[in-house]
Design an enzyme around this catalytic site. Structure first.
Site, short mmCIF file in Angstrom:
data_model
loop_
_atom_site.label_atom_id
_atom_site.label_comp_id
_atom_site.label_asym_id
_atom_site.label_seq_id
_atom_site.Cartn_x
_atom_site.Cartn_y
_atom_site.Cartn_z
N ASP A 87 0.83 -1.12 -0.04
CA ASP A 87 -0.05 0.09 0.07
C ASP A 87 0.92 1.06 -0.10
O ASP A 87 1.94 1.27 0.33
CB ASP A 87 -1.08 -0.09 1.26
CG ASP A 87 -0.11 -0.06 2.65
OD1 ASP A 87 0.74 -0.63 2.77
OD2 ASP A 87 -0.46 0.79 3.29
N GLU B 293 0.01 -1.12 5.74
CA GLU B 293 1.28 -0.45 6.63
C GLU B 293 0.98 0.88 6.81
O GLU B 293 1.30 1.33 7.99
CB GLU B 293 2.43 -0.78 5.82
CG GLU B 293 3.81 -0.59 6.78
CD GLU B 293 4.29 0.81 6.70
OE1 GLU B 293 5.50 1.11 7.60
OE2 GLU B 293 3.82 1.59 5.99
#
Length: 374
Positions: free
Chosen positions: A81, A143
């Site tokens: 991400d 994350e």
């Protein structure tokens, strides 16, 4: 042995796939197919069932080569991400040797540079028939949303003695061997509503909050501890004495006693200040992630340092001020250090990645595998 053109093309491909944190559903199946096509066994956990996560984590296992089944098992991790704005990334290679976005989005080198280097590593290992033990590649979601993907990892799927988070905002060749514990604190201040023309009939929650913050120890507390008020919301109109405001804050420290003391201090100031005005404060605290410190002489650290030095890089070791998926996996009992990637200006539209650093990153990862397989 690194195929620099292939590595560059992989990186450019990955950054153009939309994957803002919480919306990993597009990139995850693409990455899954890439790892499977390279012959790895890929398993998914159930992370995508958690709120604010768009897909499952990927745990990709590269089997040991012949006669290396007893070689120590290692792992690498990167996250798929990115922060926003990360939709419609258009990478641009400039004459200075760096890759940028077009300035309207982040680039996404954090952490697609890490993923690109890991994919190149696997291809080089296979093409050159380089012997190695079992290697896992843990590609996480969420994350950038507070390590949510790593927190949702199924530890039963992890099978490694130690490993490396390829995700540090530090120069190539740097090893991060420690990071702080982070705690969050939210405070809801309850005042007393009144019309602004008769302020004596009310008690402003905004005033209580301001008085509390002014008395609070914030910023850099000491060399190991920081604290910050991140947001302040509340009130409804200029002609109303605000009866409720909410503040969100955090503290970080490399010392568990210090972070507990700082959080307790902030909580106490909010509560006592509100009470002094005949009002109240509801304070909520939670731990975002546990800090860690890996020893300089630990195997995981030494392989990282020696791999850097073999490429004539610094081999410096540092302690970071922020967290990463390495915090979570260290807490699971798998010693982990963080590898410097060399990306710059992350989380901004000025983010950039040096092509030479991307190549050196892949070279360092290959050297780690070779050292751990001797």
């Amino acid at each position: 042995m690194i195929n620099e053109q292939r590595l560059l093309e992989t990186f450019l491909e990955l950054v153009q796939i939309d994957s803002e944190t919480g919306h990993e559903e597009i990139i995850q199946p693409i990455l899954k197919e890439k790892f499977e096509s390279l012959g790895l066994t890929v398993k998914e956990d159930n992370a995508g069932e958690q709120p604010d996560l768009g897909a499952n984590n990927l745990i990709c296992t590269l089997a040991a080569t012949e006669n290396h089944n007893k070689t120590q098992k290692i792992y690498f991790t990167s996250h798929m991400d990115t922060v926003a704005p990360g939709i419609g990334v258009k990478p641009i290679i400039k004459d200075d040797g760096y890759i940028y976005s077009d300035g309207t989005t982040v680039l996404g080198a954090d952490d697609k540079a890490g993923i690109a280097a890991l994919l190149e590593l696997i291809q080089v290992l296979k093409e050159n028939q380089i012997p190695h033990g079992q290697i896992q590649f843990v590609i996480t979601v969420g994350e950038e949303s507070g390590l949510l993907g790593a927190k949702a990892l199924n530890p039963e799927l992890l099978d490694a003695q130690f490993g490396y988070a390829v995700d540090a905002s530090a120069p190539i060749g740097t090893t991060v061997l420690g990071a702080p514990t982070q705690m969050k604190l939210s405070a809801v201040i309850h005042g007393k509503k009144a019309h602004a023309s008769t302020p004596d009939k009310g008690v402003s929650a905004i005033n209580i909050a301001a008085k509390a913050v002014s008395k609070m120890k914030l910023g850099k507390i000491d060399d190991e501890t920081t604290a910050n008020i991140g947001s302040f919301t509340g009130g409804s109109a200029t002609n109303i004495v605000a009866d409720e405001v909410t503040l969100h804050s955090e503290a970080r420290s490399h010392d568990n006693n210090k972070i507990e003391a700082q959080i307790n201090h902030m909580k106490q100031v909010f509560e006592e200040t509100a009470e002094a005005y005949g009002c109240s404060a509801d304070v909520f605290t939670s731990k975002s992630y546990q800090g860690f410190k890996v020893a300089e002489d630990a195997k995981v650290t030494q392989y990282a340092v020696k791999s850097a030095q073999s490429l004539e890089l610094s081999g410096n070791t540092v302690v970071a001020g922020g967290g990463s998926d390495g915090n979570i996996i260290n807490a699971l009992g798998i010693p982990t250090v963080i590898i410097g990637i060399g990306y710059q200006n992350i989380h901004t539209t000025e983010e950039r990645m040096e092509i030479q650093s991307l190549n050196l990153l892949a070279e360092q990862l290959l050297k780690i595998v070779e050292l751990t397989s001797d």
